[in-house]
Design an enzyme around this catalytic site. Structure first.
Site, PDB file in Angstrom:
ATOM      1  N   ASP A 277      65.587  48.905  38.482  1.00  0.00           N
ATOM      2  CA  ASP A 277      65.787  49.834  37.365  1.00  0.00           C
ATOM      3  C   ASP A 277      67.094  50.579  37.637  1.00  0.00           C
ATOM      4  O   ASP A 277      67.091  51.722  38.086  1.00  0.00           O
ATOM      5  CB  ASP A 277      64.571  50.786  37.345  1.00  0.00           C
ATOM      6  CG  ASP A 277      64.661  51.841  36.263  1.00  0.00           C
ATOM      7  OD1 ASP A 277      65.436  51.669  35.308  1.00  0.00           O
ATOM      8  OD2 ASP A 277      63.936  52.851  36.397  1.00  0.00           O
TER       9      ASP A 277
HETATM   10  C1  SPV Z   1      60.558  55.012  33.838  1.00  0.00           C
HETATM   11  O1  SPV Z   1      59.355  54.779  33.733  1.00  0.00           O
HETATM   12  O2  SPV Z   1      61.425  54.152  33.702  1.00  0.00           O
HETATM   13  C2  SPV Z   1      61.003  56.368  34.130  1.00  0.00           C
HETATM   14  C3  SPV Z   1      60.157  57.231  34.919  1.00  0.00           C
HETATM   15  O3  SPV Z   1      62.127  56.686  33.771  1.00  0.00           O
HETATM   16  S1  SPV Z   1      60.585  56.985  36.569  1.00  0.00           S
HETATM   17  O4  SPV Z   1      60.424  55.588  36.893  1.00  0.00           O
HETATM   18  O5  SPV Z   1      59.727  57.836  37.310  1.00  0.00           O
HETATM   19  O6  SPV Z   1      61.980  57.392  36.720  1.00  0.00           O
HETATM   20 MG    MG Z   2      63.321  55.050  33.314  1.00  0.00          MG
END
Ligand code: SPV
Ligand code: MG
Length: 288
Positions: free
Chosen positions: A58
């Site tokens: 991510d």
């Molecule tokens: C997501 O779910 O992509 C978020 C929350 O942004 S976190 O993963 O906690 O950043």
């Molecule tokens: Mg996120």
């Protein structure tokens, strides 16, 4: 008429109707529909889940169109609104203007942007979590609000101040600026093992705008307590994904080990359950 849902309320109207909106994270229409069926009032199209579903970090690797595609597929299957996780807005303010036009055109009624520098890294990863200059992010919020066509479109300003170790005071300062810039709500994220940091924010925020929280690292915070502390929406951002990983690993592992799947039949969804999620009956009416 197509069996897919054809109407859903805006996130703004759902927020107005519920003292606390409970939101579940998803990366697919299937996860979104299950969240809706069990009672969640909205679905978070999570950048973490959408990336993880492709076994990618991510970290702003996927493009805006890929995230939009995922969010739009989820929204098309639902009668509750999607809140689209739009990371940093996918670049500068010009990217934000394009993003809002595209998401709104696709029927998304709420987006969330965070004040990290593009490319961003997931909040829980051991990495640099430097923040964008506060005024530069406020400009992104202003741009998003100026770019929306419908009055209903909802922009959540997320601060990563506590994630980056700058503490509650910096989060309060930043959220005040984002409120002035026209944000419809703020999201305060924390990676502490307790809710204390978020509670301290709520104590000093004075209800200026609705507050959204993501209790991933402080999972014992009951929704009723969060509501009582002044939270308007709570996002269970990745528990669905994590549950999927555990059950897939266990089911596939045991099929491989035992050489058959008989012992699982009572504990996994039946094919009829899958048909129901596909609304197969309603589709088959077209062939009758
Ligand atoms: C997501 O779910 O992509 C978020 C929350 O942004 S976190 O993963 O906690 O950043
Ligand atoms: Mg996120």
């Amino acid at each position: 008429m197509s069996p897919t849902p054809h109407s859903y309320p805006s996130f703004r109207s759902v927020l107005a109707e519920h003292p606390l909106v409970r939101i579940a994270g998803a990366h697919s229409a299937l996860g979104g529909v299950i969240a809706e069926q069990v009672g969640f009032q909205a679905v978070w199209a999570s950048s973490f889940e959408i990336s993880a579903a492709r076994c990618l970090p991510d970290a702003s690797l996927l493009s805006m169109s890929e995230y939009l595609d995922a969010a739009a597929h989820i929204q098309k299957a639902l009668s509750v609104p999607v809140v689209a996780d739009c990371d940093t807005g996918f670049g500068n303010s010009m990217n934000v203007a394009y993003m809002v036009a595209e998401y709104e055109q696709a029927g998304i009624t709420a987006v969330c942007m965070e004040d990290k520098i593009f490319p961003k890294m997931n909040s829980f990863a051991a990495a640099d979590h430097s923040l964008l200059d506060v005024n530069a992010f406020a400009h992104k919020i202003e741009t998003a609000k100026k770019s929306q066509r419908s009055e209903d479109f909802f922009v959540i300003a997320r601060t990563e101040a506590m994630i980056s170790g700058l503490g509650v005071d910096e989060a309060l300062k930043r959220c005040a600026v984002y409120a002035d810039a026209g944000a419809d709500a703020v999201l305060v994220h924390s990676k502490q093992a307790t809710k204390d940091e978020v509670l301290s924010f709520l104590d000093q925020w004075n209800d200026r705008l609705p507050v959204v929280v993501v209790p991933t690292t402080y999972p014992d915070w009951h929704a009723d307590e969060a509501r009582a502390a002044g939270v308007s929406a709570v996002i269970y951002a990745n528990q669905g994904l994590r549950a999927t990983i555990t059950s897939l690993r266990s089911a596939l592992g045991s099929i491989y080990e035992t050489g058959h799947s008989a012992h699982l039949e009572d504990s996994i969804a039946g094919v009829k359950d899958v048909f129901a999620l596909q609304r197969l009956d309603q589709w088959q009416e077209f062939t009758a």
